[in-house]
Design an enzyme around this catalytic site. Structure first.
Site, mmCIF file in Angstrom:
data_model
loop_
_atom_site.group_PDB
_atom_site.id
_atom_site.type_symbol
_atom_site.label_atom_id
_atom_site.label_comp_id
_atom_site.label_asym_id
_atom_site.label_seq_id
_atom_site.Cartn_x
_atom_site.Cartn_y
_atom_site.Cartn_z
ATOM 1 N N HIS A 140 50.137 -14.080 34.114
ATOM 2 C CA HIS A 140 50.614 -13.086 35.601
ATOM 3 C C HIS A 140 51.929 -12.705 35.276
ATOM 4 C CE1 HIS A 140 47.428 -15.546 38.094
ATOM 5 N NE2 HIS A 140 47.089 -14.498 37.934
ATOM 6 N N GLU A 168 45.162 -9.756 41.353
ATOM 7 C CA GLU A 168 45.657 -11.203 41.429
ATOM 8 C C GLU A 168 46.757 -11.406 42.271
ATOM 9 O OE1 GLU A 168 44.468 -13.772 39.078
ATOM 10 O OE2 GLU A 168 42.870 -12.268 38.505
ATOM 11 N N CYS A 226 53.865 -19.750 41.827
ATOM 12 C CA CYS A 226 52.552 -19.777 42.155
ATOM 13 C C CYS A 226 52.197 -20.397 43.209
ATOM 14 C CB CYS A 226 51.807 -20.503 41.024
ATOM 15 S SG CYS A 226 52.266 -20.044 39.209
HETATM 16 O O1 SUG Z 1 44.548 -18.478 38.095
HETATM 17 N N1 SUG Z 1 44.976 -22.066 37.101
HETATM 18 C C1 SUG Z 1 45.636 -20.829 37.775
HETATM 19 C C2 SUG Z 1 47.077 -20.781 37.969
HETATM 20 C C3 SUG Z 1 47.478 -19.764 38.920
HETATM 21 C C4 SUG Z 1 48.924 -19.474 38.736
HETATM 22 N N2 SUG Z 1 49.570 -18.630 39.710
HETATM 23 C C5 SUG Z 1 50.387 -17.614 39.314
HETATM 24 N N3 SUG Z 1 50.984 -17.531 38.156
HETATM 25 N N4 SUG Z 1 50.974 -16.943 40.268
HETATM 26 C C6 SUG Z 1 45.066 -19.583 37.194
HETATM 27 O O2 SUG Z 1 44.813 -19.614 36.032
HETATM 28 C C7 SUG Z 1 43.397 -23.540 36.444
HETATM 29 C C8 SUG Z 1 42.248 -24.360 37.276
HETATM 30 C C9 SUG Z 1 41.543 -25.483 36.016
HETATM 31 O O3 SUG Z 1 41.776 -25.158 34.640
HETATM 32 O O4 SUG Z 1 41.104 -26.484 36.422
HETATM 33 C C10 SUG Z 1 43.548 -22.489 37.296
HETATM 34 O O5 SUG Z 1 43.089 -22.128 38.090
#
Ligand code: SUG
Length: 446
Positions: free
Chosen positions: A250, A174, A370
């Protein structure tokens, strides 16, 4: 100091929507049917980028990807014109349509892992795009991410690029969301902390029971090898499985580090004492300053709701640090009170807190940290990057006008099958590659 940290934020794409795609990410799941506002989302992100650039930090952008990703549908056997394919998938499989329309590449902390030149065996900055294979909608990001990183960091005297790891859960990666670099100065050799959720090839080891562990130890070790990092420069640490099961999908939802400071929640790691001891022992030229937030002061539940740890920890020229937090931190009493105490305590270097409204991204589980990929660069490396993605007053104005021209202010899942949205999105991206001078990086342009 001849090196610095540059943040590359993901510009939110025109199809930003809420689809509940990320099991284990509580915000994504709770907003599955909410109405999104792509225009507001893009502007909230741009405001943070501009504010950091105005504070004197080097700031860049990564561009949104082509969505809806028609190519991903064609690879799954859908045929016909783009409009036909969209209509058919909209009718037969709206969940798939949501997945290939997600603007999830905005969270560039997941774009890849970056090791600065001071750490790597060949003295170049190394990039590995994350395979993100825990979620289908994110697993389709890495080919465009790799092309984009190669276009921005194109000088192979300074930069080395690795393709994403094998697309299988055993090597689930990730990116920088599970990677933190500690150093005395940005141009001094540092120690890189790789945090993983489980060991893929050792099922006897603890793993979360409810939600997926997206990063494996095996993936983290592979990245360290690819980047030419020695054992003395790496620490591998496991996230507490119970913490993942509480919604910490994460590590950057529960810990953030910069320079010689690690700001983390008591429940972040399986063995925090070991992590601190190893980081401190491997850090050259400085002692580690750990700032542990105890459960008694901020519960894990409040940490996840507020995204306190998904903040950006930034070095100031006077040696102090600033914490960039989402507005939710001020709305939750325990967190607001903690931040007041943190600032009043001279024992830590955090002197200021700045608050940003990133609600559109937060509703999908994406806070300030993020939204950015950190790249530590020397002055010579900075000179070698593609200049069109560097945030300036001029670029900020151009991007705001571009958003005003091309973005909708309301999107629901039924809109994703609209061929006009595809056309609007491609037109916008085509203009964006011209505006930034990046060249043809999108499938529809290739
Ligand atoms: O991968 N949300 C992302 C959020 C990422 C956050 N990044 C970090 N923590 N670095 C994920 O879960 C949700 C999309 C949706 O439900 O429409 C989403 O992909």
């Amino acid at each position: 100091m001849t090196a610095f940290e540059m943040n590359f934020d993901g510009l939110v794409g025109p199809t930003h929507n809420y689809a509940g795609l990320s099991f284990g990410n509580i915000a994504s799941q709770s907003n599955a049917t909410a109405i999104s506002n792509p225009k507001e989302a893009a502007k909230q992100g741009l405001q943070k980028m501009k504010a950091l650039a105005d504070m004197g930090y080097k700031q860049g952008i990564l561009l949104p990807h082509e969505r809806p990703a028609i190519g991903a549908l064609k690879a799954l056997g859908y045929q016909g014109s783009d409009a036909d394919v969209l209509r058919q998938v909209g009718r037969e499989n709206p969940a798939l349509l949501s997945a290939i329309s997600s603007a999830s590449c905005m969270w560039t902390a997941n774009a890849g892992t970056v090791s600065p030149s001071a750490d790597t065996a060949d003295g170049r900055v190394h990039f590995t795009a994350a395979n993100l294979n825990a979620k289908f909608h994110r697993s389709i990001e890495h080919p465009t991410t790799t092309r984009m990183l190669q276009a921005i960091f194109h000088d192979n005297r300074h930069f080395a690029h690795h393709p994403a790891l094998p697309a299988i859960a055993s090597f689930g990666d990730e990116g920088a969301a599970n990677h933190t670099r500690f150093c005395a100065q940005y141009d001094a050799p540092g120690v890189e902390l790789f945090v993983y959720g489980k060991e893929a090839f050792n099922e006897a080891r603890p793993a979360p029971l409810k939600f997926p562990a997206r990063q494996t130890l095996e993936a983290s070790q592979a990245i360290a090898r690819l980047h030419g990092l020695g054992d003395a420069q790496c620490v591998f640490a496991q996230q507490r499985p119970e913490t993942i099961d509480a919604g910490v999908f994460h590590n950057d939802v529960i810990a953030v580090g910069n320079g010689n400071v690690l700001f983390y929640h008591e429940t972040a790691f399986v063995d925090p004492a070991q992590v601190l001891a190893e980081l401190d022992a491997k850090l050259i030229g400085a002692r580690l300053i750990p700032i542990c937030v105890p459960t008694a002061e901020v519960s894990l539940h409040d940490a996840v709701r507020s995204y306190l740890f998904n903040s950006q920890l930034l070095s100031q020229t006077d040696g102090s640090m600033t914490l960039i937090v989402p507005a939710e931190c001020h709305a939750i009493d325990s967190v607001a009170a903690y931040l007041t105490r943190l600032l009043a305590d001279p024992a830590n270097p955090i002197r200021t807190v700045q608050v940003f409204d990133l609600k559109q991204s937060m509703n999908n589980g994406g806070g300030p940290a993020c939204l950015r990929l950190r790249v530590a660069l020397t002055a010579a490396e900075y000179q070698a990057i593609h200049p069109g993605v560097i945030m300036t007053q001029d670029l900020y104005q151009q991007l705001n006008a571009w958003v005003d021209r091309h973005y909708r202010d309301r999107l629901v899942s039924a809109d994703l099958a609209d061929p006009l949205l595809l056309l609007e999105s491609r037109t916008a991206l085509d203009q964006l590659t011209r505006l930034t001078g990046l060249g043809n990086i999108y499938p529809f342009q290739l």
